[in-house]
Design a protein around this motif. Sequence first.
Motif, mmCIF file in Angstrom:
data_model
loop_
_atom_site.group_PDB
_atom_site.id
_atom_site.type_symbol
_atom_site.label_atom_id
_atom_site.label_comp_id
_atom_site.label_asym_id
_atom_site.label_seq_id
_atom_site.Cartn_x
_atom_site.Cartn_y
_atom_site.Cartn_z
ATOM 1 N N ARG A 1 0.839 -1.202 0.000
ATOM 2 C CA ARG A 1 0.000 0.000 0.000
ATOM 3 C C ARG A 1 0.883 1.266 0.000
ATOM 4 O O ARG A 1 0.591 2.248 -0.704
ATOM 5 C CB ARG A 1 -0.927 0.017 1.214
ATOM 6 C CG ARG A 1 -1.759 1.289 1.320
ATOM 7 C CD ARG A 1 -2.610 1.296 2.571
ATOM 8 N NE ARG A 1 -3.801 0.493 2.418
ATOM 9 C CZ ARG A 1 -4.978 0.969 2.009
ATOM 10 N NH1 ARG A 1 -5.108 2.256 1.700
ATOM 11 N NH2 ARG A 1 -6.018 0.184 1.891
ATOM 12 N N TRP B 1 3.865 1.644 -1.197
ATOM 13 C CA TRP B 1 4.475 1.794 -2.515
ATOM 14 C C TRP B 1 3.424 2.270 -3.535
ATOM 15 O O TRP B 1 3.684 3.174 -4.329
ATOM 16 C CB TRP B 1 5.084 0.470 -2.932
ATOM 17 C CG TRP B 1 5.744 0.412 -4.274
ATOM 18 C CD1 TRP B 1 5.431 -0.433 -5.302
ATOM 19 C CD2 TRP B 1 6.852 1.194 -4.741
ATOM 20 N NE1 TRP B 1 6.257 -0.224 -6.373
ATOM 21 C CE2 TRP B 1 7.146 0.770 -6.050
ATOM 22 C CE3 TRP B 1 7.620 2.213 -4.185
ATOM 23 C CZ2 TRP B 1 8.166 1.333 -6.815
ATOM 24 C CZ3 TRP B 1 8.648 2.776 -4.939
ATOM 25 C CH2 TRP B 1 8.904 2.337 -6.236
ATOM 26 N N HIS B 2 2.245 1.683 -3.474
ATOM 27 C CA HIS B 2 1.164 2.104 -4.367
ATOM 28 C C HIS B 2 0.845 3.577 -4.179
ATOM 29 O O HIS B 2 0.698 4.339 -5.144
ATOM 30 C CB HIS B 2 -0.086 1.248 -4.098
ATOM 31 C CG HIS B 2 -1.333 1.764 -4.748
ATOM 32 N ND1 HIS B 2 -2.150 2.708 -4.141
ATOM 33 C CD2 HIS B 2 -1.907 1.481 -5.946
ATOM 34 C CE1 HIS B 2 -3.153 2.975 -4.936
ATOM 35 N NE2 HIS B 2 -3.050 2.251 -6.036
ATOM 36 N N ASP B 3 0.741 4.002 -2.915
ATOM 37 C CA ASP B 3 0.334 5.385 -2.645
ATOM 38 C C ASP B 3 1.420 6.387 -3.018
ATOM 39 O O ASP B 3 1.121 7.555 -3.291
ATOM 40 C CB ASP B 3 -0.049 5.542 -1.170
ATOM 41 C CG ASP B 3 -1.349 4.808 -0.830
ATOM 42 O OD1 ASP B 3 -2.033 4.358 -1.765
ATOM 43 O OD2 ASP B 3 -1.662 4.675 0.364
ATOM 44 N N THR C 1 8.386 -3.336 -7.360
ATOM 45 C CA THR C 1 7.124 -3.904 -6.863
ATOM 46 C C THR C 1 7.263 -5.396 -6.632
ATOM 47 O O THR C 1 6.844 -5.919 -5.591
ATOM 48 C CB THR C 1 5.985 -3.648 -7.869
ATOM 49 O OG1 THR C 1 5.890 -2.252 -8.137
ATOM 50 C CG2 THR C 1 4.659 -4.148 -7.317
ATOM 51 N N LEU D 1 -0.319 -2.069 -11.162
ATOM 52 C CA LEU D 1 0.918 -2.278 -10.418
ATOM 53 C C LEU D 1 1.237 -3.769 -10.322
ATOM 54 O O LEU D 1 2.379 -4.198 -10.546
ATOM 55 C CB LEU D 1 0.782 -1.664 -9.025
ATOM 56 C CG LEU D 1 2.057 -1.458 -8.204
ATOM 57 C CD1 LEU D 1 2.952 -0.406 -8.843
ATOM 58 C CD2 LEU D 1 1.694 -1.048 -6.783
ATOM 59 N N HIS E 1 0.733 6.432 -7.098
ATOM 60 C CA HIS E 1 -0.575 6.616 -7.708
ATOM 61 C C HIS E 1 -1.387 7.663 -6.963
ATOM 62 O O HIS E 1 -1.196 7.894 -5.774
ATOM 63 C CB HIS E 1 -1.345 5.294 -7.722
ATOM 64 C CG HIS E 1 -0.719 4.244 -8.575
ATOM 65 N ND1 HIS E 1 -0.993 4.101 -9.904
ATOM 66 C CD2 HIS E 1 0.198 3.283 -8.279
ATOM 67 C CE1 HIS E 1 -0.292 3.106 -10.402
ATOM 68 N NE2 HIS E 1 0.439 2.584 -9.427
ATOM 69 N N TYR F 1 -4.982 -1.369 -7.679
ATOM 70 C CA TYR F 1 -3.690 -2.039 -7.651
ATOM 71 C C TYR F 1 -3.437 -2.852 -8.917
ATOM 72 O O TYR F 1 -2.330 -3.363 -9.107
ATOM 73 C CB TYR F 1 -3.616 -2.968 -6.437
ATOM 74 C CG TYR F 1 -3.422 -2.251 -5.118
ATOM 75 C CD1 TYR F 1 -2.179 -2.247 -4.497
ATOM 76 C CD2 TYR F 1 -4.467 -1.592 -4.497
ATOM 77 C CE1 TYR F 1 -1.987 -1.588 -3.294
ATOM 78 C CE2 TYR F 1 -4.291 -0.932 -3.292
ATOM 79 C CZ TYR F 1 -3.050 -0.934 -2.697
ATOM 80 O OH TYR F 1 -2.862 -0.279 -1.505
#
Length: 518
Positions: free
Chosen positions: A309, A311-313, A374, A325, A316, A322
Amino acid sequence: MARDITIGLDCGTGGARALVCDAAGQVLAMATREYPTHYPRPGWATQAPADWWRAACGAIREAVERARIDPARIAAICADGTSSTLVALDADLEPVAEAILWMDNRASPQARRIEATGHAALRRSRAGVSAETALPKILWLREEAPERFARTRWFVEMADYLALKLSGRLTLGQNLTINRWFYDPRAGGWPEDFLNAIGLQGITARFPSEMPALGDPIGPLCAAAAAETGLPADVLVVAGGTDAYVAMVGLNTLRPGETALITGTSHLVLPVVAEDVEIEGLFGPHPDCVTRGRFVMEGGQVSSGAILRWWHDLLHEAGDGYGPLLAEAEAAPAGANGLVVLDFWQGNRNPFTDYDLQGAIWGLTLKHSRADVTRALMEAVALGTANILGRLSAKGLAVDSMTLAGGVLRSPFWVQMHADSTGTPLRIPEVGDATAFGAAIAAAVGAGLHPSLEAAADRMVRIRDEVHPDPGRTAQFRAQLDLYLETHAALRPLMHRMAARSRASPAPVAAPPAAVPA
């Protein structure tokens, strides 16, 4: 009219989830509401109990509406919460301050001092004393925030606070106190001499005396809860507990030889054993904390889904899914082109039990892509799980299969990666949200719809699939695990120095903490 419907309320790190089901295990509806986590200093994490309750009421109302049932059919509700999320209440049963979240590791020095006592009560913490747990946090409050400590009349956990809001009755669940507070129902309850030895003399006077077991009735909804949730006033409130342990009920891993793998913001490996055995690097064996007469071992990772989460935030906009990713990561080669990651963003629970560790990524070159990073993050989480299973196996407790629940189920790619990294078949349940489902099953037991947790789970839980490891990929992961362990050994001294510097630095004063979805 038959009263054959129950509600499971799961309040996790990121939000509240309400699940409505019948006594046969058919899920009728679910609803979710999010709430924020605050990170005021490195390693700290807090949440507002008022946010939990607001989200819980919204989720309950929406789930019941979606279920399209007559609310008069609802027999009971049971709430679970994140473990070791400490709530300090004043004499009027109001929170003194924000709750100290389970992943908050500010009490690492207190945990190390407690461990150094070598007291016999620590035998179920052969891994070391976790800074996440309640007693180090209470000791931190006594030493570092004495005014807040003085205003505190009661200490409870998140699930107890939710039960209080639902029923109006103050309780402290045995499921939580056995696996986190050193309470031992087989040895007279609270280890008073241990509490005295660690500097918490008289602290049990601030622990509620009513201590129900998982699935025990507490009482009917209070008037305020009935009004705010929209539920009938005679709905029974049933005792819950630690989210992951409640999920064991939702997976029907309640007998010796069965193991739950609970995934989400954190990961937990929970084998059930018949004998009182100890394994260095793991917590337990915890007696009677889920079902009586059996023990639960525990190996956990503090930050697993939380890393993805994070890394995603970073990459993005809020609300982006997700999917892209994960698709990129799946297309990257196994081993992430040589990247090595340690999954210690909030320290390590097991098997190192070291909250002065931090996350690390190394091996980066200009050839590496976002997809490589990722994939390396996802592989590190899977390797952390494999490391726990390796410790179990080395001590003679081999895990032949695991029943999987939680966030990893949303990605078949990550499911397969966990099977490959551990070399272990994974059983996939029909209901993946096993925590909320387990709470609903416990509610059914409390309401008398089933005679026991085992009987209820046998009737209500079904397995739909099984994922097997690929031997070639398992061999590759074993080589990666060696490098993972060597990296930990090399970086551990530097990480300890960094943690000491962070504790010595002054608190930030420029701006209040930002609310970040957890």
